[in-house]
Design a protein around this motif. Structure first.
Motif, short mmCIF file in Angstrom:
data_model
loop_
_atom_site.label_atom_id
_atom_site.label_comp_id
_atom_site.label_asym_id
_atom_site.label_seq_id
_atom_site.Cartn_x
_atom_site.Cartn_y
_atom_site.Cartn_z
N ASP A 143 -73.34 -43.89 38.95
CA ASP A 143 -72.74 -44.09 40.27
C ASP A 143 -71.52 -45.01 40.17
O ASP A 143 -71.65 -46.22 40.01
N GLU A 144 -70.35 -44.43 40.23
CA GLU A 144 -69.07 -45.14 40.08
C GLU A 144 -69.06 -46.05 38.86
O GLU A 144 -68.93 -47.27 38.96
N GLN B 159 -74.99 -48.09 41.60
CA GLN B 159 -73.63 -48.47 41.98
C GLN B 159 -73.53 -50.00 41.94
O GLN B 159 -72.58 -50.55 41.42
N THR C 275 -73.85 -41.60 47.11
CA THR C 275 -74.93 -42.44 46.57
C THR C 275 -76.27 -41.98 47.12
O THR C 275 -77.26 -41.89 46.39
MG MG Z 1 -71.76 -44.94 46.81
#
Ligand code: MG
Ligand code: ATP
Lengths: 308, 246
Positions: free
Chosen positions: B162-163, B87, B45
């Motif tokens: 992000d994810e 995220q 991240t």
């Molecule tokens: Mg992360």
């Protein structure tokens, strides 16, 4: 009626009026009546008790009608105290649009104090909107002290939306709503202060009858050196449900005080309050910047949404 | 093309110095789909935020389409075609899903149909969501999907997710991987996807394993996946080392 550009601007800002409204209306300008129109179902007359103001009588069963009663002050140094009384019959469904705009180009304060009292009959629905706005570049203050008192009879419903757009130097607002049996009041307050402005909002919702419901949603933004104080009170005198939610965004050197109270005088009263004050979350600003907004644009966007 | 040259990020906490990212260099060509993966806390991240400008590196340079953007702010980078889906997306009281998508697209008059298309791509039914506020009333998976839809609406040259799979149900996940595949196939954007999902890793042109603030491995999905699985089977090095005492 003589309407100049300032009048038009004020009327649009506070009452969304573009030209003459449809239906009943009363336009008050610089402490006198500029124009008025009654309809079959909605009668507007001067007050007869010697006080300044009007009486609005709405017949039983009036559905889908609107009534506009804006107040504008365009001269510096005007100070007034106005009483408007609303007598709304049973089984009505009506919309009332009030609002006050002050344009002050002079050095003297202009002040509007208004007391609006509503008697809402059984099973009637009322939407009441009021907006407050101050403009003009004079040094004179733009002061508004609105007082709203509403009595809701059995099964009546009030949706009240009160907004202080900007430019009001000092305001003390008093709101009192009494809900009878099965009556419901939903009050949304939005308030923006900036510069050295001060705002005090005192609100009391009394849930007097069985199954009465009250809900207060207050959102405010205090910028620069301004100060705000909130006293929302929800009083449960019967088996009833009340909810108060106050959210404020604080910026610059502003100060905000929020003192909510829930008062139960009956074990069957269910009352909830939530209050939060905080600055704009950094993550929100960052997120909007990743969408291409500048920091200022992001801030504007967040405030606009919050007060929308 | 995106290029990172010896990017490092060090923070000081009291007397201790924490090297969160160490000497990261990599190049990502246009239209590629690159997956960053690796252990929690590895620095993925942070790396993504450094590319977006949300975090300023303490050393190294970032070059985007030949321009050194190391000193540029978030807004400027966004306007140069970089976007990042958080995220953990923030919530907004008073902003509706439609407001957010409209802002993201930069087109104030974006039609309802267009909004709907983006929501459909993340498995949301537009009619139920367009006018809802992006506030605490939405579930975690809903906010996450709206965040991804906003990146799709932004339609930047570089999209960083992000994810994207976090908290998302199987049906929406399937819909989402199709969307990534389609963007990849049509070459409409370069994508960096931070992910722990085999399904997403297998879509990548290149997989970069970030651990302990460094690039541990990089290679094709076919090369890297078996290595990751082998590492996983190896278990936790600390536990394994201390195994005899347990
Ligand atoms: Mg992360
Ligand atoms: N400003 C900071 N100060 C101190 N530590 C930080 C800071 N920013 C990040 N870290 C630490 O750096 C490490 C990397 O964090 P990062 O969020 O980049 O990991 P990640 O690979 O994305 O992990 P995950 O898979 O859990 O999302 C973590 O140990 C985190 O606690």
């Amino acid at each position: 009626m003589m309407e100049n550009q300032i009048d038009q601007e004020l009327l649009e800002k506070i009452a969304d009026m573009l030209g003459k409204p449809v239906g009943s209306f009363n336009i008050r300008k610089d402490s006198s009546c500029a124009d008025r129109q009654s309809t079959e179902n909605i009668q507007i007359t001067d007050k007869t008790d010697g006080k300044s103001g009007i009486e609005i009588r709405i017949k039983d069963g009036t559905v889908g009608e609107k009534c506009h009663i804006p107040v504008i002050i365009t001269k510096s140094g005007v100070e007034e105290m106005v009483y408007n009384d609303f007598f709304i019959g049973e089984n009505c469904d009506v919309e009332i649009v009030a609002g006050c705009g002050i344009h002050n180009c002079g050095d003297q304060d202009s002040r509007h104090d208004g007391v609006h009292t509503f008697y809402v009959g059984k099973n009637s629905k009322v939407k009441y909107t009021e907006k407050h706005y101050g403009g003009g570049d004079g040094r004179g203050g733009k002061i508004m002290n609105p007082e709203t008192v509403v009595y809701l009879e059995e099964g009546a419903f009030l949706q009240m939306e009160s907004t202080q757009i900007r430019g009001v130097d000092s305001t003390k607002r008093n709101t009192k709503i009494v809900c009878g049996k099965g009556a419901e009041a939903v009050i949304t307050e939005r308030l923006l202060t900036h510069g050295n402005q001060t705002a005090i909002s005192d609100m009391e919702i009394v849930l007097d009858g069985q199954d009465a419901k009250g809900r207060v949603i207050s959102r405010s933004v205090a910028q620069e050196e301004s100060e705000q104080v909130f006293y929302p009170r929800m009083v449960g005198n019967a088996a009833s449900f009340g909810h108060v939610q106050c959210d404020s965004i604080i910026m610059g050197n502003a100060k905000i005080k929020s003192i909510p109270a829930v008062i139960a005088n009956c074990p069957e009263a269910q009352l909830v309050h939530e209050a939060a004050i905080g600055k704009i979350a950094g993550e929100q600003l960052l997120k909007l910047q990743t969408l291409g907004l500048t920091e200022e644009e992001a801030e504007d966007c967040i405030l606009k949404g919050f007060l929308a | 093309m995106l290029e990172l040259r010896s990017v490092g990020y060090t923070v000081h906490e009291g007397d201790t110095k924490l090297d969160i990212l160490k000497d990261i260099s990599l190049t990502i060509d246009d239209h590629k789909l690159v997956v960053f993966t690796g252990p929690n806390g590895g620095g993925k991240t942070t790396l993504a935020k450094i590319i977006m400008g949300l975090v300023n590196p303490t050393s190294g340079r970032i070059i985007w389409n030949g321009q050194d953007i190391t000193g540029l702010g978030i807004t400027e980078r966004a306007r140069l075609g970089i976007s990042y889906g958080f995220q953990q997306p923030p919530r907004f009281k008073g902003l509706t899903v439609r407001d957010l998508l409209t802002l993201a697209s930069g087109d104030e008059k974006m039609s309802k149909d267009r909004c709907c298309q983006y929501l459909t791509k993340v498995g949301l039914c537009a009619n139920d969501y367009l006018d809802r506020e992006v506030d605490v009333s939405l579930s975690g998976g809903e906010v996450k999907r709206i965040e991804i839809a906003s990146i799709l609406a932004r339609n930047s040259q570089l999209m960083i997710f992000d994810e994207p799979e976090a908290g998302i149900d199987l049906w929406s996940f399937a819909r989402l991987t199709e969307t990534f595949e389609q963007i990849h196939r049509t070459g409409s954007a370069t994508m960096i996807i931070i992910s722990h999902q085999e399904r997403i890793i297998s879509l990548a042109d290149e997989v970069i394993v970030v651990g302990d603030g460094s690039i541990r491995h990089r290679g094709s999905a076919a090369d890297i996946l078996p290595q990751i699985l082998a590492d996983t089977l190896g278990g936790c090095p600390v536990l394994t080392k201390g195994g005899a005492d347990l």
